[in-house]
Design an enzyme around this catalytic site. Structure first.
Site, PDB file in Angstrom:
ATOM      1  N   HIS A  62       6.379  -5.540  -8.089  1.00  0.00           N
ATOM      2  CA  HIS A  62       5.320  -5.333  -9.071  1.00  0.00           C
ATOM      3  C   HIS A  62       4.664  -4.002  -8.707  1.00  0.00           C
ATOM      4  O   HIS A  62       4.439  -3.710  -7.525  1.00  0.00           O
ATOM      5  CB  HIS A  62       4.290  -6.464  -9.038  1.00  0.00           C
ATOM      6  N   ASP A  64       1.866  -2.600  -8.579  1.00  0.00           N
ATOM      7  CA  ASP A  64       0.693  -2.423  -7.705  1.00  0.00           C
ATOM      8  C   ASP A  64       1.055  -2.514  -6.227  1.00  0.00           C
ATOM      9  O   ASP A  64       0.196  -2.312  -5.364  1.00  0.00           O
ATOM     10  CB  ASP A  64      -0.414  -3.438  -8.056  1.00  0.00           C
ATOM     11  N   HIS A 137       5.873 -16.467  -6.155  1.00  0.00           N
ATOM     12  CA  HIS A 137       5.293 -15.538  -7.115  1.00  0.00           C
ATOM     13  C   HIS A 137       6.223 -15.461  -8.330  1.00  0.00           C
ATOM     14  O   HIS A 137       7.273 -16.097  -8.350  1.00  0.00           O
ATOM     15  CB  HIS A 137       5.111 -14.177  -6.423  1.00  0.00           C
TER      16      HIS A 137
HETATM   17 ZN   LIG Z   1      -0.059  -7.607  -6.900  1.00  0.00          ZN
HETATM   18 ZN   LIG Z   2       2.744  -9.414  -7.968  1.00  0.00          ZN
END
Ligand SMILES: [Zn+2]
Ligand SMILES: [Zn+2]
Length: 298
Positions: A62, A64, A137
């Site tokens: 992801h 970020d 996740h």
């Molecule tokens: Zn994250």
């Molecule tokens: Zn994530």
């Protein structure tokens, strides 16, 4: 072992808070854990020497957690780095980096692919060990357990001189062995050493929903960094997006018998994160907020 948080916000940078990135200082070198957007600027702001980073651990793909990585790699190339760099991440990252570093980098990148759902040792040497383990996740994600190995015994310099113990035997003294002099006299280990510092451990769990399977991997950890994207009143959102609340992070710390918890990965919806600390402390008192720029002695 020291931890510097470069950024610990969630998916979006907000209120001056940068996305996920941390530096773990093991004394001999620095580990980079995740590399969100702006990590390079943050290294400059907090006096982190990028040339000391040889191992990079990316929890998942992801943005970020890795959008700062290509910039970092390019800068290292422009600065003339020749030392190889090791990257531990999901295999797909290799292609992403290849497309965006379309020039002959002056150093080699050695990729170590993390397998979805697999827990394994990534590095093991006399000084430290790094292990990865699966998190829960929305894409394949790994947590990491870093162990700085301590010595069973630490040496007493005055005594070592007094008993004239040769240098080559120091490491064996640290392991608790007695020394036999040439004339057959035995110098007992306890005469020249004292009890040493044990192992120090740090676990990084981000991003993840509430996932008790991690307990086996992190049990008795000294310091746990665990994501706390939401407060408990947003539990539905946390479950739907496979993130954790501050209360859940604290519950994992408590059940893992951790000594200390640092929370982070705050949602950009929160201007203040004070409530996260209050909520976590109700379950696990030795909790600290993850704050960028802060250095934590582990
Ligand atoms: Zn994250
Ligand atoms: Zn994530």
């Amino acid at each position: 072992m020291k931890l510097t948080i470069l950024g610990c916000n969630g998916a979006l940078p907000a209120y001056g808070r940068f996305p996920s990135s941390q530096i773990l200082d093991l004394g001999m070198e620095l580990f980079l854990i995740d590399c969100g957007e702006g990590a390079q600027l943050q290294m400059g702001a907090y006096s982190v020497k990028p040339s000391r980073i040889n191992n990079i651990f990316i929890s998942h793909l992801h943005g970020d957690h890795y959008f700062g990585l290509v910039g970092f790699i390019n800068s290292q190339g422009l600065l003339g780095r020749t030392k190889e760099m090791h990257i531990y991440a999901t295999a797909k990252l290799k292609d992403i980096i290849a497309i965006q570093t379309d020039w002959p980098l002056p150093f080699e990148i050695i990729y170590h692919d993390l397998q979805d759902g697999v827990s394994e040792i990534l590095i093991d040497n006399p000084k430290f060990q790094v292990r990865c383990f699966p998190l829960d996740h929305s894409v394949p994600t790994h947590g990491f357990l870093f162990t700085k190995k301590g010595r069973l015994r630490s040496l007493l310099p005055d005594k070592i001189q007094e008993f004239e113990i040769p240098k080559y035997f120091y490491s064996q003294l640290a392991e608790g062995k007695d020394y036999t002099k040439q004339d057959g006299t035995i110098v007992l280990n306890c005469e020249v050493t004292q009890s040493g510092k044990g192992n120090k451990t740090f676990a990084y769990c981000s991003d993840t929903g509430y996932f008790e399977d991690v307990l086996a991997a992190i049990f008795d950890v000294d310091t746990l960094y665990h994501e706390a994207t939401y407060l408990e009143n947003e539990l539905d959102k946390a479950i739907a997006r496979k993130h954790a609340t501050a209360k859940q992070a604290a519950t994992i710390a408590k059940k893992a018998n951790a000594k200390k918890l640092i929370i982070g990965h705050y949602s950009s919806k929160y201007k203040s994160i004070d409530e996260h600390l209050i909520e976590a402390k109700e379950i696990f008192d030795n909790t600290e907020l993850g704050v960028q720029g802060q250095v934590y002695e582990l």
